[in-house]
Design a protein around this motif. Structure first.
Motif, PDB file in Angstrom:
ATOM      1  N   VAL A   1     -20.420 -48.235 -35.149  1.00 28.46           N
ATOM      2  CA  VAL A   1     -21.002 -47.621 -33.953  1.00 28.46           C
ATOM      3  C   VAL A   1     -22.292 -48.338 -33.581  1.00 28.46           C
ATOM      4  N   LEU A   2     -22.410 -48.713 -32.296  1.00 33.77           N
ATOM      5  CA  LEU A   2     -23.637 -49.309 -31.768  1.00 33.77           C
ATOM      6  C   LEU A   2     -24.385 -48.246 -30.977  1.00 33.77           C
TER       7      LEU A   2
ATOM      8  N   ARG B   1     -22.295 -59.422 -32.883  1.00 30.54           N
ATOM      9  CA  ARG B   1     -21.040 -60.074 -33.300  1.00 30.54           C
ATOM     10  C   ARG B   1     -21.190 -60.701 -34.688  1.00 30.54           C
ATOM     11  N   ARG B   2     -22.330 -61.320 -34.933  1.00 31.37           N
ATOM     12  CA  ARG B   2     -22.550 -61.927 -36.243  1.00 31.37           C
ATOM     13  C   ARG B   2     -22.535 -60.864 -37.340  1.00 31.37           C
TER      14      ARG B   2
ATOM     15  N   ARG C   1     -16.017 -59.303 -35.033  1.00 27.26           N
ATOM     16  CA  ARG C   1     -15.039 -58.291 -34.641  1.00 27.26           C
ATOM     17  C   ARG C   1     -15.560 -57.330 -33.580  1.00 27.26           C
ATOM     18  N   GLY C   2     -16.877 -57.235 -33.417  1.00 29.59           N
ATOM     19  CA  GLY C   2     -17.413 -56.275 -32.474  1.00 29.59           C
ATOM     20  C   GLY C   2     -17.454 -54.877 -33.045  1.00 29.59           C
ATOM     21  N   VAL C   3     -17.519 -53.871 -32.174  1.00 26.92           N
ATOM     22  CA  VAL C   3     -17.719 -52.484 -32.605  1.00 26.92           C
ATOM     23  C   VAL C   3     -16.626 -51.581 -32.043  1.00 26.92           C
ATOM     24  N   ASP C   4     -16.482 -50.431 -32.684  1.00 25.14           N
ATOM     25  CA  ASP C   4     -15.517 -49.441 -32.210  1.00 25.14           C
ATOM     26  C   ASP C   4     -16.094 -48.553 -31.111  1.00 25.14           C
ATOM     27  N   VAL C   5     -17.408 -48.322 -31.189  1.00 28.60           N
ATOM     28  CA  VAL C   5     -18.049 -47.384 -30.263  1.00 28.60           C
ATOM     29  C   VAL C   5     -19.403 -47.929 -29.835  1.00 28.60           C
ATOM     30  N   VAL C   6     -19.712 -47.820 -28.536  1.00 26.14           N
ATOM     31  CA  VAL C   6     -21.048 -48.090 -28.006  1.00 26.14           C
ATOM     32  C   VAL C   6     -21.562 -46.803 -27.377  1.00 26.14           C
ATOM     33  N   LEU C   7     -22.746 -46.378 -27.778  1.00 21.69           N
ATOM     34  CA  LEU C   7     -23.385 -45.194 -27.202  1.00 21.69           C
ATOM     35  C   LEU C   7     -24.562 -45.686 -26.379  1.00 21.69           C
ATOM     36  N   ASP C   8     -24.437 -45.588 -25.047  1.00 19.14           N
ATOM     37  CA  ASP C   8     -25.361 -46.275 -24.141  1.00 19.14           C
ATOM     38  C   ASP C   8     -26.143 -45.304 -23.262  1.00 19.14           C
ATOM     39  N   SER C   9     -27.440 -45.195 -23.534  1.00 18.39           N
ATOM     40  CA  SER C   9     -28.340 -44.423 -22.677  1.00 18.39           C
ATOM     41  C   SER C   9     -29.301 -45.336 -21.933  1.00 18.39           C
ATOM     42  N   VAL C  10     -29.115 -46.649 -22.072  1.00 20.85           N
ATOM     43  CA  VAL C  10     -30.027 -47.616 -21.474  1.00 20.85           C
ATOM     44  C   VAL C  10     -29.467 -48.163 -20.168  1.00 20.85           C
TER      45      VAL C  10
ATOM     46  N   VAL D   1     -27.943 -54.217 -20.505  1.00 23.68           N
ATOM     47  CA  VAL D   1     -27.169 -54.168 -21.751  1.00 23.68           C
ATOM     48  C   VAL D   1     -25.756 -53.619 -21.548  1.00 23.68           C
ATOM     49  N   PHE D   2     -25.492 -53.020 -20.406  1.00 25.41           N
ATOM     50  CA  PHE D   2     -24.224 -52.309 -20.223  1.00 25.41           C
ATOM     51  C   PHE D   2     -23.017 -53.237 -20.341  1.00 25.41           C
ATOM     52  N   LYS D   3     -23.000 -54.301 -19.575  1.00 22.03           N
ATOM     53  CA  LYS D   3     -21.832 -55.193 -19.566  1.00 22.03           C
ATOM     54  C   LYS D   3     -21.653 -55.887 -20.913  1.00 22.03           C
ATOM     55  N   ASP D   4     -22.743 -56.290 -21.536  1.00 25.13           N
ATOM     56  CA  ASP D   4     -22.639 -56.917 -22.858  1.00 25.13           C
ATOM     57  C   ASP D   4     -22.086 -55.931 -23.878  1.00 25.13           C
ATOM     58  N   GLY D   5     -22.493 -54.669 -23.765  1.00 25.62           N
ATOM     59  CA  GLY D   5     -21.963 -53.661 -24.670  1.00 25.62           C
ATOM     60  C   GLY D   5     -20.471 -53.470 -24.493  1.00 25.62           C
ATOM     61  N   LEU D   6     -20.027 -53.487 -23.250  1.00 25.63           N
ATOM     62  CA  LEU D   6     -18.606 -53.338 -22.963  1.00 25.63           C
ATOM     63  C   LEU D   6     -17.802 -54.475 -23.597  1.00 25.63           C
ATOM     64  N   LYS D   7     -18.369 -55.681 -23.555  1.00 25.22           N
ATOM     65  CA  LYS D   7     -17.676 -56.844 -24.123  1.00 25.22           C
ATOM     66  C   LYS D   7     -17.654 -56.832 -25.652  1.00 25.22           C
ATOM     67  N   LEU D   8     -18.502 -56.012 -26.262  1.00 20.70           N
ATOM     68  CA  LEU D   8     -18.542 -55.929 -27.723  1.00 20.70           C
ATOM     69  C   LEU D   8     -17.449 -55.032 -28.294  1.00 20.70           C
ATOM     70  N   LEU D   9     -16.774 -54.281 -27.443  1.00 18.96           N
ATOM     71  CA  LEU D   9     -15.795 -53.319 -27.935  1.00 18.96           C
ATOM     72  C   LEU D   9     -14.538 -54.001 -28.472  1.00 18.96           C
ATOM     73  N   ARG D  10     -14.086 -53.518 -29.606  1.00 16.33           N
ATOM     74  CA  ARG D  10     -12.794 -53.925 -30.144  1.00 16.33           C
ATOM     75  C   ARG D  10     -11.685 -53.250 -29.322  1.00 16.33           C
ATOM     76  N   PRO D  11     -10.427 -53.690 -29.463  1.00 20.78           N
ATOM     77  CA  PRO D  11      -9.328 -52.975 -28.806  1.00 20.78           C
ATOM     78  C   PRO D  11      -9.341 -51.492 -29.194  1.00 20.78           C
ATOM     79  N   TYR D  12      -9.170 -50.649 -28.205  1.00 16.00           N
ATOM     80  CA  TYR D  12      -9.228 -49.191 -28.320  1.00 16.00           C
ATOM     81  C   TYR D  12     -10.658 -48.686 -28.548  1.00 16.00           C
TER      82      TYR D  12
END
Length: 325
Positions: free
Chosen positions: A142-143, A201-202, A207-216, A220-231
């Protein structure tokens, strides 16, 4: 009684102390004598007219209020006078007395101090609602953006309590890293640094993350979206860095089997009232037991509301900023 308000948008200096009559509770409402008020970031945006929705004048900042019930309005079922409660989403909250909706009031045990108890209002309940929407599974990575904030330091701890295998917290300055680790994060990344997403990613072996919790939001929004793993799931619940412009998502950006869900406290409270009642009881239990630790950055007198807003706008806070009469 004293009430903090503003009659023009601008810096924290527009906040003024007014002497006004005490409010009277109408049907379905309670009158509280204020013990503490939790200051929320969105009120600084409304005061400065930088929120992505209208901010009418005159403005009377809202917040989370802990106080004693002094009176019930007509035809109101609620805690009896003398009961100590916390209420969230209270309008005109920076005041000696406030009127709150009875259904937004939660009884607070006497052994939880007032400043800590403010977190049982919107910050704690928002954290819970965000994790409900995230559907965290055992072992998820979780990010958490803004992990040192009033909601962030709570959602980081709760993610761990719900079985997250790894929590990566982001901060806006390196000075917050130790605080975030002390409140449950396994790793900390500065999201204001170029390449912050590459660092995530490093840390995850690419592999990225399963969940991004974004209040910012914001940059950072689009980069967070790209960090998501499938599902993977991105839960959007705030816009602290948006500059008044709400992020847009093209449907084609979700073709990687990713999800975006938006959360508001009002929507959560209406979606499943039975679930919400259980969540509120669990929040009280966890805070009372010390299993969920509430950090209070500073407690200031009501008359120094402008300073409270400056602390929040400086992005220096670690946890809650609280006003007391």
């Amino acid at each position: 009684m004293r009430l903090i308000s503003y009659h023009e948008h601008g810096s924290p200096d527009v906040l003024r102390v007014e002497d006004v009559p005490a409010p009277a509770p109408g049907p379905g409402r309670l009158l509280l004598r204020t013990e503490a008020v939790g200051v929320n970031f969105v009120e600084t945006q409304l005061r400065g007219d930088t929120a992505p929705f209208p901010s009418p004048l005159p403005g009377r900042p809202g917040g989370d209020v802990v106080g004693r019930v002094e009176a019930l309005g007509p035809d109101t079922d609620g805690p009896v006078p003398g009961t100590r409660v916390v209420a969230f989403g209270v309008p005109a909250a920076y005041a000696d007395q406030v009127v709150v909706e009875a259904e937004r009031a939660l009884v607070v045990p006497e052994d939880i101090d007032a400043a800590t108890a403010t977190a049982l209002g919107s910050s704690g309940q928002t954290a819970w609602s965000v994790l409900d929407a995230a559907r965290i599974a055992e072992g998820d990575t979780v990010l958490v953006h803004a992990a040192a904030g009033a909601v962030g330091h709570l959602v980081t701890q709760l993610a761990k309590l719900r079985g997250a295998g790894r929590v990566i917290g982001t901060v806006g300055s390196p000075a917050k890293a130790d605080f975030v680790r002390a409140h449950g994060a396994d790793d900390v990344v500065d999201y204001r640094q170029p390449g912050w997403a590459d660092e995530v990613r490093r840390l995850t072996g690419g592999r990225g993350v399963d969940v991004v919790l974004d209040s910012v939001e914001g940059a950072v929004f689009k980069d967070g979206l790209k960090l998501l793993r499938p599902y993977g799931r991105l839960v959007y619940y705030g816009f602290a860095g948006s500059g008044g412009k709400v992020a847009q998502v093209a449907m084609t950006e979700l073709f990687g089997l990713t999800y975006v869900v938006g959360v508001s406290l009002d929507a959560w409270t209406k979606a499943d009232p039975a679930r919400v009642a259980e969540a509120r009881a669990d929040l009280v239990r966890l805070v009372a037991a010390g299993a969920l630790r509430v950090a209070v950055h500073t407690t200031l007198p009501l008359t120094r509301a402008a300073e409270a807003h400056r602390v929040i706008e400086s992005r220096s806070q670690l946890g809650r900023v609280v006003l007391v009469p």
